[in-house]
Motif scaffolding. Sequence first.
Motif, PDB file in Angstrom:
ATOM      1  N   PRO A  56       0.865  -1.312   0.598  1.00 34.99           N
ATOM      2  CA  PRO A  56       0.440  -0.174  -0.424  1.00 34.99           C
ATOM      3  C   PRO A  56       1.221   1.085   0.094  1.00 34.99           C
ATOM      4  O   PRO A  56       1.802   1.006   1.050  1.00 34.99           O
ATOM      5  N   PRO A  57      -0.039   2.581  -0.663  1.00 35.80           N
ATOM      6  CA  PRO A  57       1.131   3.725  -0.823  1.00 35.80           C
ATOM      7  C   PRO A  57       1.694   4.233   0.367  1.00 35.80           C
ATOM      8  O   PRO A  57       2.973   4.899   0.763  1.00 35.80           O
ATOM      9  N   ARG A  58       0.883   3.932   1.112  1.00 33.91           N
ATOM     10  CA  ARG A  58       0.719   4.260   2.648  1.00 33.91           C
ATOM     11  C   ARG A  58       1.958   4.163   3.544  1.00 33.91           C
ATOM     12  O   ARG A  58       2.311   4.737   4.671  1.00 33.91           O
ATOM     13  N   TYR A  59       2.609   2.419   3.062  1.00 35.95           N
ATOM     14  CA  TYR A  59       2.996   1.948   3.883  1.00 35.95           C
ATOM     15  C   TYR A  59       4.518   1.596   2.837  1.00 35.95           C
ATOM     16  O   TYR A  59       5.489   1.795   3.883  1.00 35.95           O
ATOM     17  N   ARG A  60       5.002   2.833   1.610  1.00 25.88           N
ATOM     18  CA  ARG A  60       5.945   2.443   0.863  1.00 25.88           C
ATOM     19  C   ARG A  60       6.841   3.743   1.494  1.00 25.88           C
ATOM     20  O   ARG A  60       6.539   4.846   1.872  1.00 25.88           O
ATOM     21  N   LYS A  61       8.390   3.257   1.537  1.00 27.10           N
ATOM     22  CA  LYS A  61       9.296   4.159   2.154  1.00 27.10           C
ATOM     23  C   LYS A  61      10.555   4.517   1.367  1.00 27.10           C
ATOM     24  O   LYS A  61      10.940   3.260   1.128  1.00 27.10           O
ATOM     25  N   VAL A  62      10.912   6.118   0.695  1.00 26.21           N
ATOM     26  CA  VAL A  62      12.914   4.785   0.972  1.00 26.21           C
ATOM     27  C   VAL A  62      12.981   4.760   1.790  1.00 26.21           C
ATOM     28  O   VAL A  62      14.359   4.204   1.236  1.00 26.21           O
ATOM     29  N   GLY A  63      12.928   5.101   2.589  1.00 26.37           N
ATOM     30  CA  GLY A  63      13.587   4.176   4.051  1.00 26.37           C
ATOM     31  C   GLY A  63      15.240   5.367   4.240  1.00 26.37           C
ATOM     32  O   GLY A  63      15.578   6.050   3.574  1.00 26.37           O
ATOM     33  N   ASP A  64      15.938   5.180   5.217  1.00 29.37           N
ATOM     34  CA  ASP A  64      17.775   5.566   5.046  1.00 29.37           C
ATOM     35  C   ASP A  64      18.593   4.674   4.343  1.00 29.37           C
ATOM     36  O   ASP A  64      19.857   4.832   4.798  1.00 29.37           O
ATOM     37  N   PHE A  65      18.129   3.429   3.764  1.00 29.43           N
ATOM     38  CA  PHE A  65      19.535   3.142   2.856  1.00 29.43           C
ATOM     39  C   PHE A  65      20.086   4.177   2.577  1.00 29.43           C
ATOM     40  O   PHE A  65      21.738   3.745   1.918  1.00 29.43           O
ATOM     41  N   PRO A  66      19.232   5.270   1.831  1.00 29.88           N
ATOM     42  CA  PRO A  66      20.801   6.399   0.738  1.00 29.88           C
ATOM     43  C   PRO A  66      21.265   6.598   1.942  1.00 29.88           C
ATOM     44  O   PRO A  66      22.851   7.310   1.116  1.00 29.88           O
ATOM     45  N   GLN A  67      21.366   7.261   3.164  1.00 31.49           N
ATOM     46  CA  GLN A  67      22.869   7.091   4.042  1.00 31.49           C
ATOM     47  C   GLN A  67      23.923   6.037   4.370  1.00 31.49           C
ATOM     48  O   GLN A  67      25.115   5.941   4.130  1.00 31.49           O
ATOM     49  N   VAL A  68      23.316   5.032   4.318  1.00 32.80           N
ATOM     50  CA  VAL A  68      23.902   3.440   3.918  1.00 32.80           C
ATOM     51  C   VAL A  68      25.045   3.767   2.745  1.00 32.80           C
ATOM     52  O   VAL A  68      26.199   4.331   3.070  1.00 32.80           O
ATOM     53  N   VAL A  69      24.074   4.590   1.650  1.00 32.52           N
ATOM     54  CA  VAL A  69      25.066   4.767   0.054  1.00 32.52           C
ATOM     55  C   VAL A  69      26.042   5.867   0.426  1.00 32.52           C
ATOM     56  O   VAL A  69      27.193   6.020   0.283  1.00 32.52           O
ATOM     57  N   ALA A  70      25.476   6.782   1.094  1.00 31.07           N
ATOM     58  CA  ALA A  70      26.426   7.781   1.411  1.00 31.07           C
ATOM     59  C   ALA A  70      28.273   7.823   2.649  1.00 31.07           C
ATOM     60  O   ALA A  70      28.583   8.332   2.272  1.00 31.07           O
ATOM     61  N   GLY A  71      27.487   6.692   3.161  1.00 30.18           N
ATOM     62  CA  GLY A  71      28.334   6.512   4.026  1.00 30.18           C
ATOM     63  C   GLY A  71      28.197   7.339   5.481  1.00 30.18           C
ATOM     64  O   GLY A  71      29.100   6.840   6.648  1.00 30.18           O
ATOM     65  N   ASP A  72      26.763   7.558   5.514  1.00 34.19           N
ATOM     66  CA  ASP A  72      26.342   8.030   7.028  1.00 34.19           C
ATOM     67  C   ASP A  72      26.118   7.087   7.950  1.00 34.19           C
ATOM     68  O   ASP A  72      26.330   7.731   9.169  1.00 34.19           O
ATOM     69  N   ILE A  73      24.983   6.332   7.787  1.00 34.27           N
ATOM     70  CA  ILE A  73      25.423   5.135   8.064  1.00 34.27           C
ATOM     71  C   ILE A  73      26.715   3.644   7.483  1.00 34.27           C
ATOM     72  O   ILE A  73      26.369   3.332   7.017  1.00 34.27           O
ATOM     73  N   THR A  74      27.084   3.413   8.952  1.00 32.61           N
ATOM     74  CA  THR A  74      27.641   2.094   8.903  1.00 32.61           C
ATOM     75  C   THR A  74      27.264   0.589   9.420  1.00 32.61           C
ATOM     76  O   THR A  74      27.118   0.809  10.257  1.00 32.61           O
ATOM     77  N   LEU A  75      27.245  -0.339   8.356  1.00 37.83           N
ATOM     78  CA  LEU A  75      27.216  -1.618   9.502  1.00 37.83           C
ATOM     79  C   LEU A  75      27.871  -2.789   9.884  1.00 37.83           C
ATOM     80  O   LEU A  75      27.692  -3.294  10.926  1.00 37.83           O
ATOM     81  N   GLY A  76      29.682  -1.970   9.345  1.00 38.51           N
ATOM     82  CA  GLY A  76      30.600  -2.641  10.033  1.00 38.51           C
ATOM     83  C   GLY A  76      30.887  -3.955   9.711  1.00 38.51           C
ATOM     84  O   GLY A  76      31.343  -4.103  10.100  1.00 38.51           O
ATOM     85  N   ALA A  77      30.209  -4.021   8.702  1.00 35.07           N
ATOM     86  CA  ALA A  77      30.375  -5.659   8.063  1.00 35.07           C
ATOM     87  C   ALA A  77      29.947  -5.362   6.523  1.00 35.07           C
ATOM     88  O   ALA A  77      28.324  -4.767   6.429  1.00 35.07           O
ATOM     89  N   PRO A  78      30.094  -6.117   5.404  1.00 35.42           N
ATOM     90  CA  PRO A  78      29.557  -6.178   4.703  1.00 35.42           C
ATOM     91  C   PRO A  78      28.218  -7.054   4.187  1.00 35.42           C
ATOM     92  O   PRO A  78      28.005  -8.236   5.515  1.00 35.42           O
ATOM     93  N   LEU A  79      27.303  -6.302   4.324  1.00 35.43           N
ATOM     94  CA  LEU A  79      25.621  -7.071   3.537  1.00 35.43           C
ATOM     95  C   LEU A  79      25.451  -7.831   2.628  1.00 35.43           C
ATOM     96  O   LEU A  79      25.217  -7.499   1.729  1.00 35.43           O
ATOM     97  N   TYR A  80      24.657  -9.124   2.873  1.00 35.68           N
ATOM     98  CA  TYR A  80      25.164  -9.856   1.675  1.00 35.68           C
ATOM     99  C   TYR A  80      23.337  -9.839   2.226  1.00 35.68           C
ATOM    100  O   TYR A  80      22.588 -10.523   2.652  1.00 35.68           O
ATOM    101  N   PHE A  81      21.962 -10.038   0.486  1.00 37.00           N
ATOM    102  CA  PHE A  81      21.165  -9.891   1.070  1.00 37.00           C
ATOM    103  C   PHE A  81      20.088 -10.471   0.225  1.00 37.00           C
ATOM    104  O   PHE A  81      20.419 -10.537  -1.315  1.00 37.00           O
ATOM    105  N   ILE A  82      19.227 -11.619   0.342  1.00 40.31           N
ATOM    106  CA  ILE A  82      17.735 -11.970  -0.786  1.00 40.31           C
ATOM    107  C   ILE A  82      16.746 -10.842  -1.190  1.00 40.31           C
ATOM    108  O   ILE A  82      16.488 -10.009  -0.313  1.00 40.31           O
ATOM    109  N   GLY A  83      16.076 -10.627  -1.642  1.00 41.21           N
ATOM    110  CA  GLY A  83      14.335 -10.090  -1.616  1.00 41.21           C
ATOM    111  C   GLY A  83      13.668 -10.985  -1.111  1.00 41.21           C
ATOM    112  O   GLY A  83      13.353 -12.599  -0.737  1.00 41.21           O
ATOM    113  N   GLY A  84      12.827 -10.305  -0.289  1.00 38.85           N
ATOM    114  CA  GLY A  84      11.069 -10.997   0.301  1.00 38.85           C
ATOM    115  C   GLY A  84      10.760 -10.338  -1.074  1.00 38.85           C
ATOM    116  O   GLY A  84       9.715 -10.949  -1.328  1.00 38.85           O
TER     117      GLY A  84
END
Length: 254
Positions: A56-84
Amino acid sequence: MGSRFALVGDIHGRFEVLAEALDVARGRWGRFDFVLAVGDVEPNRGFEDHLGVVGPPRYRKVGDFPQVVAGDITLGAPLYFIGGNHDPYPALDEAGAGEWAPGVWWLGRWGITKIRDVNVGFLSGIYSPKYSDLLEPKRDHAKQRTYWHRSELEHLTRAARRYHGRVDVLLTHDWPSGAGTNRAGQPVGDPSMRQLVEKLRPRIHACGHMHYDHRARIGPTQVVCLARPHIASDGLYGVAVAERDRRGNLQILP
């Protein structure tokens, strides 16, 4: 000592929360070499990616992954993901498996890959009685892309034979049937995922989708069902840590 890695549940674009949860996990178990995510990651690099997420559109959001791309949020280890069933599949499918952003890798639709000394089998998407059993995959629109297809399941099973029973970790979004119940006490899970676990006999099967933590066993396989990663007043949820010891044993750390 071999690899130590984290398994995380549905992130849903909340990468700052994930980073905080991983920091707590490091405080408890020590550093880890990489992170495996079980789908519904929503790694939207921007507005266009997020338009491909089904919901539903009301639940869709960009989220804060752009901050991961920019390096402002760091996870401390490589992330590997599948799709849900809530991921930007149009963009993911167009890009293909590989590095999605710095330090973040999309594993793809199905396959087996080696990450350090860990053989990781994976299947993206969820089951649909309408689409998964068609003769050929039908993915004309975004919602159809959220389902895995029977041919992909068969390809994964055949690929596993080349590993001679040495699939260490299996990542799926759906639970396997018989592993547990929902909060109302009703049985949940997909029989096809159960059959996949019984054929591949991975040491660990990690899954998400139901948004709560649960553990079970199917033969030699430790089933790790994961909630959304977060920190609550009573502890850490949605994160498990596994380790391969010097003798090659792979286990979930207590």
